[in-house]
Enzyme design. Structure first.
Site, PDB file in Angstrom:
ATOM      1  N   GLU A  75       8.715   1.962  -3.827  1.00 38.47           N
ATOM      2  CA  GLU A  75       8.539   0.512  -3.734  1.00 38.47           C
ATOM      3  C   GLU A  75       7.702  -0.002  -4.889  1.00 38.47           C
ATOM      4  O   GLU A  75       6.756   0.665  -5.316  1.00 38.47           O
ATOM      5  CB  GLU A  75       7.767   0.165  -2.456  1.00 38.47           C
ATOM      6  CG  GLU A  75       8.563   0.315  -1.204  1.00 38.47           C
ATOM      7  CD  GLU A  75       7.733  -0.015   0.032  1.00 38.47           C
ATOM      8  OE1 GLU A  75       6.829  -0.877  -0.050  1.00 38.47           O
ATOM      9  OE2 GLU A  75       8.001   0.585   1.074  1.00 38.47           O
ATOM     10  N   CYS A 103       1.754  -1.318   2.287  1.00 41.92           N
ATOM     11  CA  CYS A 103       2.244  -0.208   1.461  1.00 41.92           C
ATOM     12  C   CYS A 103       3.192   0.690   2.243  1.00 41.92           C
ATOM     13  O   CYS A 103       2.873   1.146   3.320  1.00 41.92           O
ATOM     14  CB  CYS A 103       1.070   0.660   1.017  1.00 41.92           C
ATOM     15  SG  CYS A 103      -0.250  -0.273   0.300  1.00 41.92           S
ATOM     16  N   CYS A 145      -4.712   8.510   4.632  1.00 39.87           N
ATOM     17  CA  CYS A 145      -5.528   7.392   5.142  1.00 39.87           C
ATOM     18  C   CYS A 145      -4.909   6.844   6.433  1.00 39.87           C
ATOM     19  O   CYS A 145      -3.696   6.640   6.520  1.00 39.87           O
ATOM     20  CB  CYS A 145      -5.632   6.283   4.097  1.00 39.87           C
ATOM     21  SG  CYS A 145      -6.460   6.826   2.604  1.00 39.87           S
ATOM     22  N   ASN A 195      -3.616  -4.763   6.820  1.00 35.80           N
ATOM     23  CA  ASN A 195      -2.244  -5.138   7.131  1.00 35.80           C
ATOM     24  C   ASN A 195      -1.767  -4.183   8.221  1.00 35.80           C
ATOM     25  O   ASN A 195      -1.529  -3.014   7.943  1.00 35.80           O
ATOM     26  CB  ASN A 195      -1.423  -4.961   5.840  1.00 35.80           C
ATOM     27  CG  ASN A 195      -0.207  -5.834   5.826  1.00 35.80           C
ATOM     28  OD1 ASN A 195       0.321  -6.201   6.866  1.00 35.80           O
ATOM     29  ND2 ASN A 195       0.256  -6.149   4.634  1.00 35.80           N
ATOM     30  N   GLY A 245       1.160   6.288  -3.114  1.00 38.65           N
ATOM     31  CA  GLY A 245       0.687   7.469  -3.840  1.00 38.65           C
ATOM     32  C   GLY A 245      -0.746   7.354  -4.301  1.00 38.65           C
ATOM     33  O   GLY A 245      -1.322   6.264  -4.340  1.00 38.65           O
ATOM     34  N   GLU A 246      -1.307   8.512  -4.636  1.00 37.42           N
ATOM     35  CA  GLU A 246      -2.663   8.555  -5.177  1.00 37.42           C
ATOM     36  C   GLU A 246      -2.539   8.866  -6.673  1.00 37.42           C
ATOM     37  O   GLU A 246      -2.228   9.997  -7.047  1.00 37.42           O
ATOM     38  CB  GLU A 246      -3.478   9.621  -4.433  1.00 37.42           C
ATOM     39  CG  GLU A 246      -4.812   9.970  -5.048  1.00 37.42           C
ATOM     40  CD  GLU A 246      -5.692   8.772  -5.401  1.00 37.42           C
ATOM     41  OE1 GLU A 246      -5.841   7.848  -4.589  1.00 37.42           O
ATOM     42  OE2 GLU A 246      -6.224   8.758  -6.545  1.00 37.42           O
ATOM     43  N   LEU A 274     -12.976   1.963  -0.881  1.00 38.36           N
ATOM     44  CA  LEU A 274     -14.184   2.426  -0.192  1.00 38.36           C
ATOM     45  C   LEU A 274     -14.006   2.314   1.333  1.00 38.36           C
ATOM     46  O   LEU A 274     -14.101   3.300   2.048  1.00 38.36           O
ATOM     47  CB  LEU A 274     -15.388   1.615  -0.680  1.00 38.36           C
ATOM     48  CG  LEU A 274     -16.757   2.104  -0.249  1.00 38.36           C
ATOM     49  CD1 LEU A 274     -17.034   3.516  -0.743  1.00 38.36           C
ATOM     50  CD2 LEU A 274     -17.850   1.158  -0.751  1.00 38.36           C
ATOM     51  N   HIS A 275     -13.766   1.128   1.806  1.00 37.24           N
ATOM     52  CA  HIS A 275     -13.391   0.851   3.198  1.00 37.24           C
ATOM     53  C   HIS A 275     -14.438   1.179   4.267  1.00 37.24           C
ATOM     54  O   HIS A 275     -14.216   0.898   5.446  1.00 37.24           O
ATOM     55  CB  HIS A 275     -12.081   1.540   3.588  1.00 37.24           C
ATOM     56  CG  HIS A 275     -10.920   1.230   2.695  1.00 37.24           C
ATOM     57  ND1 HIS A 275     -10.724   0.001   2.118  1.00 37.24           N
ATOM     58  CD2 HIS A 275      -9.889   2.007   2.271  1.00 37.24           C
ATOM     59  CE1 HIS A 275      -9.620   0.030   1.392  1.00 37.24           C
ATOM     60  NE2 HIS A 275      -9.100   1.228   1.453  1.00 37.24           N
ATOM     61  N   CYS A 288       2.957  -4.241  -9.190  1.00 41.84           N
ATOM     62  CA  CYS A 288       2.257  -3.158  -8.511  1.00 41.84           C
ATOM     63  C   CYS A 288       3.228  -1.988  -8.416  1.00 41.84           C
ATOM     64  O   CYS A 288       4.310  -2.127  -7.859  1.00 41.84           O
ATOM     65  CB  CYS A 288       1.831  -3.635  -7.117  1.00 41.84           C
ATOM     66  SG  CYS A 288       1.136  -2.324  -6.099  1.00 41.84           S
ATOM     67  N   CYS A 344       2.609  10.288  -0.021  1.00 46.66           N
ATOM     68  CA  CYS A 344       1.211  10.498  -0.406  1.00 46.66           C
ATOM     69  C   CYS A 344       0.633  11.557   0.525  1.00 46.66           C
ATOM     70  O   CYS A 344       1.025  11.654   1.684  1.00 46.66           O
ATOM     71  CB  CYS A 344       0.447   9.184  -0.244  1.00 46.66           C
ATOM     72  SG  CYS A 344      -1.282   9.270  -0.754  1.00 46.66           S
ATOM     73  N   CYS A 382      -2.608   3.532   6.526  1.00 45.49           N
ATOM     74  CA  CYS A 382      -1.632   3.342   5.455  1.00 45.49           C
ATOM     75  C   CYS A 382      -0.277   3.943   5.802  1.00 45.49           C
ATOM     76  O   CYS A 382      -0.186   5.096   6.220  1.00 45.49           O
ATOM     77  CB  CYS A 382      -2.175   3.973   4.168  1.00 45.49           C
ATOM     78  SG  CYS A 382      -1.038   3.842   2.782  1.00 45.49           S
TER      79      CYS A 382
HETATM   80  N1  SAH Z   1      -4.109   5.837  -3.280  1.00 40.14           N
HETATM   81  C1  SAH Z   1      -4.717   4.746  -3.950  1.00 40.14           C
HETATM   82  C2  SAH Z   1      -3.769   3.611  -4.274  1.00 40.14           C
HETATM   83  C3  SAH Z   1      -2.760   3.199  -3.251  1.00 40.14           C
HETATM   84  S1  SAH Z   1      -3.280   2.280  -1.873  1.00 40.14           S
HETATM   85  C4  SAH Z   1      -5.907   4.256  -3.176  1.00 40.14           C
HETATM   86  O1  SAH Z   1      -6.187   4.786  -2.109  1.00 40.14           O
HETATM   87  O2  SAH Z   1      -6.616   3.379  -3.656  1.00 40.14           O
HETATM   88  C5  SAH Z   1      -3.791   0.696  -2.456  1.00 40.14           C
HETATM   89  C6  SAH Z   1      -4.836   0.028  -1.592  1.00 40.14           C
HETATM   90  O3  SAH Z   1      -4.274  -0.476  -0.372  1.00 40.14           O
HETATM   91  C7  SAH Z   1      -5.946   0.972  -1.170  1.00 40.14           C
HETATM   92  O4  SAH Z   1      -7.176   0.311  -1.222  1.00 40.14           O
HETATM   93  C8  SAH Z   1      -5.562   1.289   0.265  1.00 40.14           C
HETATM   94  O5  SAH Z   1      -6.639   1.802   0.975  1.00 40.14           O
HETATM   95  C9  SAH Z   1      -5.054  -0.057   0.730  1.00 40.14           C
HETATM   96  N2  SAH Z   1      -4.201  -0.039   1.913  1.00 40.14           N
HETATM   97  C10 SAH Z   1      -3.271   0.850   2.283  1.00 40.14           C
HETATM   98  N3  SAH Z   1      -2.685   0.503   3.434  1.00 40.14           N
HETATM   99  C11 SAH Z   1      -3.260  -0.650   3.814  1.00 40.14           C
HETATM  100  C12 SAH Z   1      -3.102  -1.509   4.933  1.00 40.14           C
HETATM  101  N4  SAH Z   1      -2.221  -1.249   5.905  1.00 40.14           N
HETATM  102  N5  SAH Z   1      -3.875  -2.611   4.982  1.00 40.14           N
HETATM  103  C13 SAH Z   1      -4.780  -2.887   4.019  1.00 40.14           C
HETATM  104  N6  SAH Z   1      -4.974  -2.133   2.950  1.00 40.14           N
HETATM  105  C14 SAH Z   1      -4.241  -1.002   2.846  1.00 40.14           C
END
Ligand code: SAH
Length: 343
Positions: free
Chosen positions: A91, A332, A115, A289, A158-159, A214-215, A104, A111, A118
């Protein structure tokens, strides 16, 4: 077969030398691929047919197929699902901002970071993308929209730092003056926080922006959301961010997805202030999201505002990420998952 679009101009010159071709052919081919965004050797009409045939025998040429596109009725954001040469799907998202168009891109198919919130990680990692396949997402969208792309964010599936060498090659090629020549300053790479690779990236002293997902503000909470937190502590991450700034002079972006009842109260905000107060940084708050496979709930608007105000009052540069394309599968990996389920 070697993937021709992943060569730098220097590498391509060496290849042409090996083939007994004149050096200027390398420049021509490179321009076809990276400036004119050709999708096959056939389009390279100023090359002799014999050379085009020789190239297609020796090298593979990546090009993406559009599987579907969704356009947001709210803000014109477009989400593309592309098929790669081996049938796998990625995507990419096109967004229009006042300061220019942004794409993007994904860096991997799936991945392995796991997380919890995600969708991209639910089926694990299928494979990493080649530099050419990352470029192709930007190239395809440039061709499909007919508009110039000025910003790239490596924030899709992906990372990126788990595909480190290919990411660096991609950055070299996309910023090259013989290609799209996108400025390093207009590129953001987002990571869940792989410390050794963050340090290696810092040592390259690129002018790109590093975004850290960070989250959470304590290791315990972060571990509940992100398995990578079992490997690297927040203290290590903060040190690494300081190192990144020291080496590059580039302000770090912290991404913080707000999840109701998990990381969105004022104590979390206060803790965040304590953590990052001494860093040159910017915080991007992302209302989570929700994905249907997990029961995370988006924070209430009043909580999001209070969180933001707490940071701002403490002198932290903070924005709430505009939710582009809310009405299309915004989170994502959701588009890809849906398509996979249909097959
Ligand atoms: N792997 C990398 C880049 C991809 S994710 C990373 O972790 O940064 C891009 C961003 O979207 C990251 O900050 C991720 O934590 C966030 N993300 C993924 N799923 C999400 C969701 N459902 N709601 C909000 N943010 C999300």
């Amino acid at each position: 077969m070697q993937d021709i679009k992943s060569f730098t101009l220097e590498e391509l010159k060496k290849e042409m030398e090996l083939l007994g071709e004149k050096p200027f052919r390398a420049k021509q081919i490179y321009q076809w691929m990276h400036e004119k965004l050709a999708r096959s050797f056939d389009e390279m009409t100023n090359l002799p047919l014999s050379l085009r045939e020789k190239l297609s025998e020796r090298y593979s040429f990546t090009a993406l197929k559009q599987v579907c596109v969704q356009e947001s009725a709210i803000d014109g954001t477009r989400k593309y699902l592309f098929e790669l040469g081996d049938g796998k799907m990625v995507e990419s998202v096109f967004m229009r901002y006042k300061h220019g168009n942004s794409v993007c891109i994904s860096s991997q198919v799936g991945c392995r970071m796991g997380c919890a919130f995600c969708a991209s990680t639910l089926d694990g990692l299928e494979r990493s993308l080649e530099p050419s396949e990352m470029l192709d997402q930007v190239y395809a969208i440039t061709l499909l929209t007919g508009e110039r792309v000025s910003n790239v964010v490596v924030m899709g599936t992906g990372e990126p730092l788990d595909n480190f060498d290919n990411l660096l090659k991609f950055l070299t090629l996309i910023t090259d003056e013989n290609g799209l020549h996108i400025s390093q300053r207009n590129i953001t790479v987002s990571t869940c926080g792989l410390v050794p690779q963050m340090r290696q990236l810092a040592d390259r002293r690129l002018q790109i922006t590093l975004a850290l997902s960070l989250h959470a503000t304590t290791d315990e909470k972060r571990r509940r959301l992100m398995p990578v937190a079992n490997r690297y502590s927040i203290a290590e991450l903060m040190e690494t961010c300081a190192y990144y700034f020291d080496k590059t002079g580039r302000r770090i972006t912290f991404e913080y997805s707000l999840v109701s009842g998990v990381n969105d109260n004022l104590e979390d905000a206060e803790e965040l202030v304590r953590l990052i107060r001494n860093l040159n940084c910017h915080v991007n708050l992302i209302p989570v999201n929700p994905i249907k496979e997990r029961d995370f709930v988006q924070s209430k608007a009043s909580f999001i505002d209070a969180f933001k105000n707490k940071l701002a009052k403490n002198g932290i540069n903070v924005t709430i990420r505009r939710e582009m394309g809310r009405d299309i599968d915004g989170a994502c990996g959701q588009l890809r998952r849906r398509q996979k389920a249909l097959q």
